[in-house]
Design an enzyme around this catalytic site. Structure first.
Site, short mmCIF file in Angstrom:
data_model
loop_
_atom_site.label_atom_id
_atom_site.label_comp_id
_atom_site.label_asym_id
_atom_site.label_seq_id
_atom_site.Cartn_x
_atom_site.Cartn_y
_atom_site.Cartn_z
N VAL A 139 52.36 38.05 47.32
CA VAL A 139 53.14 38.25 46.10
C VAL A 139 52.87 39.62 45.49
CG1 VAL A 139 53.42 37.47 43.70
CG2 VAL A 139 53.40 35.79 45.56
N GLU A 140 51.62 40.03 45.50
CA GLU A 140 51.26 41.28 44.84
C GLU A 140 51.79 42.52 45.56
OE1 GLU A 140 49.89 41.98 42.01
OE2 GLU A 140 49.47 39.94 41.36
N THR A 141 51.54 42.62 46.85
CA THR A 141 51.87 43.89 47.54
C THR A 141 52.49 43.71 48.91
OG1 THR A 141 49.67 44.04 48.58
CG2 THR A 141 49.94 45.05 46.40
#
Length: 354
Positions: A139-141
């Site tokens: 989700v983050e990167t």
């Protein structure tokens, strides 16, 4: 925590003369927009902050002033941190679709395959399931594919000295980013890194797991054992650091994140159940008495629970009973939608493994 700006380009046919004039004007406007902002060395408030920081942290005053002085305002960033307009509908299905999708699942499978030993070791040592770590990094990167291209010093200086007053919590958020700027410079000095080098999100988050400087200073670990912490290039360091972050925020090994819940319409006290938001507050017995019956294994859950509401636009909301581990996931990003996306992406990648 990442943000993507989508730009729509419309091509309009004009006469040859119009195209020529427009091109000249566009070039002139682009040049004006692209002109860099003056460095913060010219700002009295920034230099005053630098002097105070140097004294409190025991850092060389000239180095702090020079470093902050070389930072520049990122003109688009203050707009990006403003909250969406009030009344904007939330849609869990649309939010989920951004993250639990084939490209991210395939990338998660590759990342899990390449780092299976580190993920298994993190689960063994910290008690945080591999799929939760996989969900966070995806989700983050997108597993390091989108770590942000802003200079961290610019992002943090912009939000420290030019945070938009229109934000409902402007003073609080401005103070937060000033603390993060302080942590960043302290980290750079301690590790010997060039403070003008690191790049990250528009909020100053860094690496595969998008750690803010204070999180890096407190929770990041040298999981690959090479004597230094590198959250940009070392997947092992990122994996261990995410797991350590969760343990530091109350993760309990072996506990589920959430359970299904069904309503007893005759006894439902929905407003009271939603009042604590995502903070686990109610026992299963109390929830049942208020018309929300936790299903399956959740009926025997011993700890507190929260009724989590996920709105679906114009359709009825979805509900789950969130545990203290669900709350721990929201400490990474204070959003139940975010937490559910992390959990469901991790599960989707786990389910797709051979």
């Amino acid at each position: 925590m990442t943000s993507r700006t989508v730009k729509a380009i419309f091509l309009i046919a004009f006469s040859a003369l119009s195209i020529s004039v427009t091109a000249k004007n566009d070039h002139k406007n682009h040049t004006a927009k692209a002109a860099p902002a003056p460095p913060y060395a010219k700002r009295v408030d920034a230099m005053r902050f630098a002097d105070d920081l140097a004294e409190r942290r025991g850092l060389e005053r000239a180095w702090v002033r020079r470093t902050i002085g070389q930072a520049r305002l990122l003109r688009e960033v203050p707009r990006l941190v403003l909250p969406p307009p009030k009344g904007a509908p939330k849609n869990w299905a649309a939010y989920r679709a951004r993250f639990v999708e084939p490209v991210r699942i395939r990338a998660g499978l590759r990342f899990w395959q390449d780092n299976a030993q580190a993920l298994a070791r993190a689960e063994r040592e910290y008690g945080v399931p591999a799929e939760i770590i996989i969900g966070i990094l995806g989700v983050e990167t997108l597993y390091g594919q989108h770590m942000g291209g802003y200079r961290v010093i610019d992002a943090l200086a912009t939000l420290s000295f030019d945070f938009p007053d229109a934000h409902p919590r402007a003073a609080e958020r401005r103070a937060f980013f000033q603390r993060e700027l302080e942590q960043f410079l302290t980290l750079m000095k301690r590790t010997g890194m060039d403070p003008l080098g690191p790049r990250g999100s528009y909020a100053g988050a860094m690496g595969l797991g998008q750690f803010m400087p204070s999180s890096w200073a407190r929770w990041a670990v040298d999981f690959d054992g090479d004597g230094r912490i590198d959250l940009w290039r070392s997947a092992q360091d990122a994996i261990g650091s995410v797991a350590n972050y969760f343990v530091g925020h109350g993760w309990t090994a072996g506990m589920a994140t959430h359970y299904a819940v069904e309503f007893d319409a005759a006894h439902l006290q929905l407003d009271e159940l939603l009042a604590p938001d995502i903070l686990p507050t109610f026992s299963t017995a109390r929830m049942a008495a208020m018309g929300a019956q936790v299903q399956g294994e959740g009926a025997q859950h011993a700890g507190p629970l929260a009724l989590v509401e996920l709105q679906n636009g114009g359709l009825p909301p979805s509900y789950v009973a969130g545990t203290e581990n669900f709350y721990a996931v929201t400490r990474y990003n204070w959003s139940s939608y975010y937490a559910m996306a992390v959990i469901e992406l991790g599960r989707a990648v786990a389910a797709a493994r051979p």
